[in-house]
Design an enzyme around this catalytic site. Structure first.
Site, PDB file in Angstrom:
ATOM      1  N   CYS A  63       0.861  -1.188   0.000  1.00 59.82           N
ATOM      2  CA  CYS A  63       0.000   0.000   0.000  1.00 59.82           C
ATOM      3  C   CYS A  63       0.895   1.233   0.000  1.00 59.82           C
ATOM      4  O   CYS A  63       1.677   1.449   0.937  1.00 59.82           O
ATOM      5  CB  CYS A  63      -0.907  -0.002   1.231  1.00 59.82           C
ATOM      6  SG  CYS A  63      -1.781   1.563   1.439  1.00 59.82           S
ATOM      7  N   CYS A  99       0.590   3.491   3.046  1.00 60.78           N
ATOM      8  CA  CYS A  99       1.251   2.920   4.233  1.00 60.78           C
ATOM      9  C   CYS A  99       2.765   3.108   4.125  1.00 60.78           C
ATOM     10  O   CYS A  99       3.432   3.397   5.120  1.00 60.78           O
ATOM     11  CB  CYS A  99       0.891   1.443   4.398  1.00 60.78           C
ATOM     12  SG  CYS A  99      -0.730   1.166   5.147  1.00 60.78           S
ATOM     13  N   ASP A 112      -0.429  16.150  -2.833  1.00 61.95           N
ATOM     14  CA  ASP A 112      -0.653  15.185  -3.904  1.00 61.95           C
ATOM     15  C   ASP A 112       0.437  15.361  -4.955  1.00 61.95           C
ATOM     16  O   ASP A 112       0.762  16.476  -5.356  1.00 61.95           O
ATOM     17  CB  ASP A 112      -2.041  15.386  -4.526  1.00 61.95           C
ATOM     18  CG  ASP A 112      -2.457  14.197  -5.382  1.00 61.95           C
ATOM     19  OD1 ASP A 112      -3.439  13.527  -5.023  1.00 61.95           O
ATOM     20  OD2 ASP A 112      -1.800  13.944  -6.421  1.00 61.95           O
ATOM     21  N   HIS A 144      -4.439   1.574   8.363  1.00 57.96           N
ATOM     22  CA  HIS A 144      -4.887   1.209   7.014  1.00 57.96           C
ATOM     23  C   HIS A 144      -6.375   0.877   7.033  1.00 57.96           C
ATOM     24  O   HIS A 144      -6.792  -0.140   7.589  1.00 57.96           O
ATOM     25  CB  HIS A 144      -4.102   0.023   6.453  1.00 57.96           C
ATOM     26  CG  HIS A 144      -4.516  -0.322   5.056  1.00 57.96           C
ATOM     27  ND1 HIS A 144      -3.931   0.245   3.951  1.00 57.96           N
ATOM     28  CD2 HIS A 144      -5.505  -1.133   4.582  1.00 57.96           C
ATOM     29  CE1 HIS A 144      -4.523  -0.207   2.856  1.00 57.96           C
ATOM     30  NE2 HIS A 144      -5.486  -1.052   3.219  1.00 57.96           N
ATOM     31  N   ASN A 186     -12.776   9.558  -2.965  1.00 58.65           N
ATOM     32  CA  ASN A 186     -13.220   8.614  -3.984  1.00 58.65           C
ATOM     33  C   ASN A 186     -13.293   7.232  -3.357  1.00 58.65           C
ATOM     34  O   ASN A 186     -12.366   6.808  -2.661  1.00 58.65           O
ATOM     35  CB  ASN A 186     -12.246   8.616  -5.166  1.00 58.65           C
ATOM     36  CG  ASN A 186     -12.228   9.956  -5.876  1.00 58.65           C
ATOM     37  OD1 ASN A 186     -13.272  10.554  -6.087  1.00 58.65           O
ATOM     38  ND2 ASN A 186     -11.047  10.435  -6.235  1.00 58.65           N
ATOM     39  N   HIS A 203      -6.330   3.049   0.197  1.00 61.32           N
ATOM     40  CA  HIS A 203      -6.104   3.443   1.600  1.00 61.32           C
ATOM     41  C   HIS A 203      -6.903   4.718   1.762  1.00 61.32           C
ATOM     42  O   HIS A 203      -6.658   5.698   1.029  1.00 61.32           O
ATOM     43  CB  HIS A 203      -4.608   3.657   1.841  1.00 61.32           C
ATOM     44  CG  HIS A 203      -4.229   4.055   3.249  1.00 61.32           C
ATOM     45  ND1 HIS A 203      -3.243   3.405   3.975  1.00 61.32           N
ATOM     46  CD2 HIS A 203      -4.679   5.053   4.051  1.00 61.32           C
ATOM     47  CE1 HIS A 203      -3.112   3.979   5.167  1.00 61.32           C
ATOM     48  NE2 HIS A 203      -3.978   4.996   5.235  1.00 61.32           N
ATOM     49  N   HIS A 217      -8.462   8.092   2.049  1.00 66.18           N
ATOM     50  CA  HIS A 217      -7.840   9.418   1.994  1.00 66.18           C
ATOM     51  C   HIS A 217      -8.869  10.448   1.587  1.00 66.18           C
ATOM     52  O   HIS A 217      -9.820  10.143   0.874  1.00 66.18           O
ATOM     53  CB  HIS A 217      -6.642   9.435   1.047  1.00 66.18           C
ATOM     54  CG  HIS A 217      -6.951   8.971  -0.354  1.00 66.18           C
ATOM     55  ND1 HIS A 217      -7.083   7.647  -0.670  1.00 66.18           N
ATOM     56  CD2 HIS A 217      -7.153   9.656  -1.501  1.00 66.18           C
ATOM     57  CE1 HIS A 217      -7.339   7.519  -1.967  1.00 66.18           C
ATOM     58  NE2 HIS A 217      -7.407   8.732  -2.494  1.00 66.18           N
ATOM     59  N   HIS A 266      -9.140  14.161  -0.198  1.00 62.47           N
ATOM     60  CA  HIS A 266      -8.476  15.201  -0.974  1.00 62.47           C
ATOM     61  C   HIS A 266      -8.967  16.554  -0.462  1.00 62.47           C
ATOM     62  O   HIS A 266     -10.178  16.758  -0.307  1.00 62.47           O
ATOM     63  CB  HIS A 266      -8.873  15.117  -2.452  1.00 62.47           C
ATOM     64  CG  HIS A 266      -8.497  13.843  -3.141  1.00 62.47           C
ATOM     65  ND1 HIS A 266      -7.451  13.762  -4.027  1.00 62.47           N
ATOM     66  CD2 HIS A 266      -9.048  12.599  -3.097  1.00 62.47           C
ATOM     67  CE1 HIS A 266      -7.372  12.524  -4.513  1.00 62.47           C
ATOM     68  NE2 HIS A 266      -8.334  11.797  -3.959  1.00 62.47           N
TER      69      HIS A 266
HETATM   70  P1  AMP Z   1      -7.678   8.536  -5.645  1.00 61.99           P
HETATM   71  O1  AMP Z   1      -7.692   8.475  -7.146  1.00 61.99           O
HETATM   72  O2  AMP Z   1      -8.838   9.245  -5.058  1.00 61.99           O
HETATM   73  O3  AMP Z   1      -7.441   7.156  -5.049  1.00 61.99           O
HETATM   74  O4  AMP Z   1      -6.426   9.442  -5.258  1.00 61.99           O
HETATM   75  C1  AMP Z   1      -5.142   8.964  -5.132  1.00 61.99           C
HETATM   76  C2  AMP Z   1      -4.252  10.169  -5.222  1.00 61.99           C
HETATM   77  O5  AMP Z   1      -2.988   9.790  -4.754  1.00 61.99           O
HETATM   78  C3  AMP Z   1      -4.070  10.708  -6.639  1.00 61.99           C
HETATM   79  O6  AMP Z   1      -4.523  12.058  -6.694  1.00 61.99           O
HETATM   80  C4  AMP Z   1      -2.559  10.604  -6.868  1.00 61.99           C
HETATM   81  O7  AMP Z   1      -2.029  11.689  -7.576  1.00 61.99           O
HETATM   82  C5  AMP Z   1      -2.036  10.551  -5.441  1.00 61.99           C
HETATM   83  N1  AMP Z   1      -0.758   9.883  -5.266  1.00 61.99           N
HETATM   84  C6  AMP Z   1      -0.381   8.666  -5.741  1.00 61.99           C
HETATM   85  N2  AMP Z   1       0.859   8.377  -5.343  1.00 61.99           N
HETATM   86  C7  AMP Z   1       1.289   9.428  -4.595  1.00 61.99           C
HETATM   87  C8  AMP Z   1       2.506   9.740  -3.912  1.00 61.99           C
HETATM   88  N3  AMP Z   1       3.538   8.888  -3.896  1.00 61.99           N
HETATM   89  N4  AMP Z   1       2.601  10.917  -3.253  1.00 61.99           N
HETATM   90  C9  AMP Z   1       1.567  11.775  -3.264  1.00 61.99           C
HETATM   91  N5  AMP Z   1       0.392  11.548  -3.881  1.00 61.99           N
HETATM   92  C10 AMP Z   1       0.258  10.394  -4.551  1.00 61.99           C
HETATM   93 ZN    ZN Z   2      -2.381   1.557   3.558  1.00 55.03          ZN
END
Ligand code: AMP
Ligand code: ZN
Length: 112
Positions: free
Chosen positions: A3, A6, A29, A45, A85, A96, A98, A100
């Site tokens: 993950c 994580c 992001d 998680h 989402n 995981h 989150h 935004h």
């Molecule tokens: P979601 O599509 O709602 O699952 O959002 C996942 C978000 O994680 C996306 O906006 C990606 O740009 C962001 N993301 C993925 N990997 C990383 C990372 N290593 N550091 C920061 N953001 C990330």
């Molecule tokens: Zn996780």
């Protein structure tokens, strides 16, 4: 566990942190969709909003206490949007939980 969030929480992948406490982490992001685009995660998680229940919902309440603090830290004085989402139809890409935080510009009035 495979993950990415994580791994960020464990310091195995770098991130631009904007807030951290014992239970919560917020970072920028990597692919911002607004001038300010922050992700807020529980360190625990939890797979998605769909997995929130009476055993783990306290952390969600705490995240929503922290979000206004992060908005202040990021100077989002004119408002912001909070999105989570959940699942395939919503295009959740990281499994995981989150939230935004998007802001720093006037956003579209339609969300989908
Ligand atoms: P979601 O599509 O709602 O699952 O959002 C996942 C978000 O994680 C996306 O906006 C990606 O740009 C962001 N993301 C993925 N990997 C990383 C990372 N290593 N550091 C920061 N953001 C990330
Ligand atoms: Zn996780």
């Amino acid at each position: 566990m495979d993950c990415i969030f994580c791994m960020i929480k464990d310091g195995k992948i770098p991130s631009a942190k904007v807030y951290e406490d014992e239970e919560i982490l917020a970072f920028k992001d990597v692919n911002p969709q607004a001038p300010v685009h922050i992700l807020v995660i529980p360190k625990e998680h939890i797979r998605s909003v769909d997995c929130i229940n009476s055993d783990n919902s306290k952390i969600v309440a705490k995240i929503f206490e922290v979000i206004p603090k992060i908005a202040k830290l990021c100077d989002l004085t004119n408002g912001y949007r909070v999105i989570s989402n959940c699942g395939e139809d919503a295009c959740q890409s990281v499994k995981h939980l989150h939230f935004h935080i998007l802001g720093g510009t006037k956003m579209a009035d339609k969300m989908a």
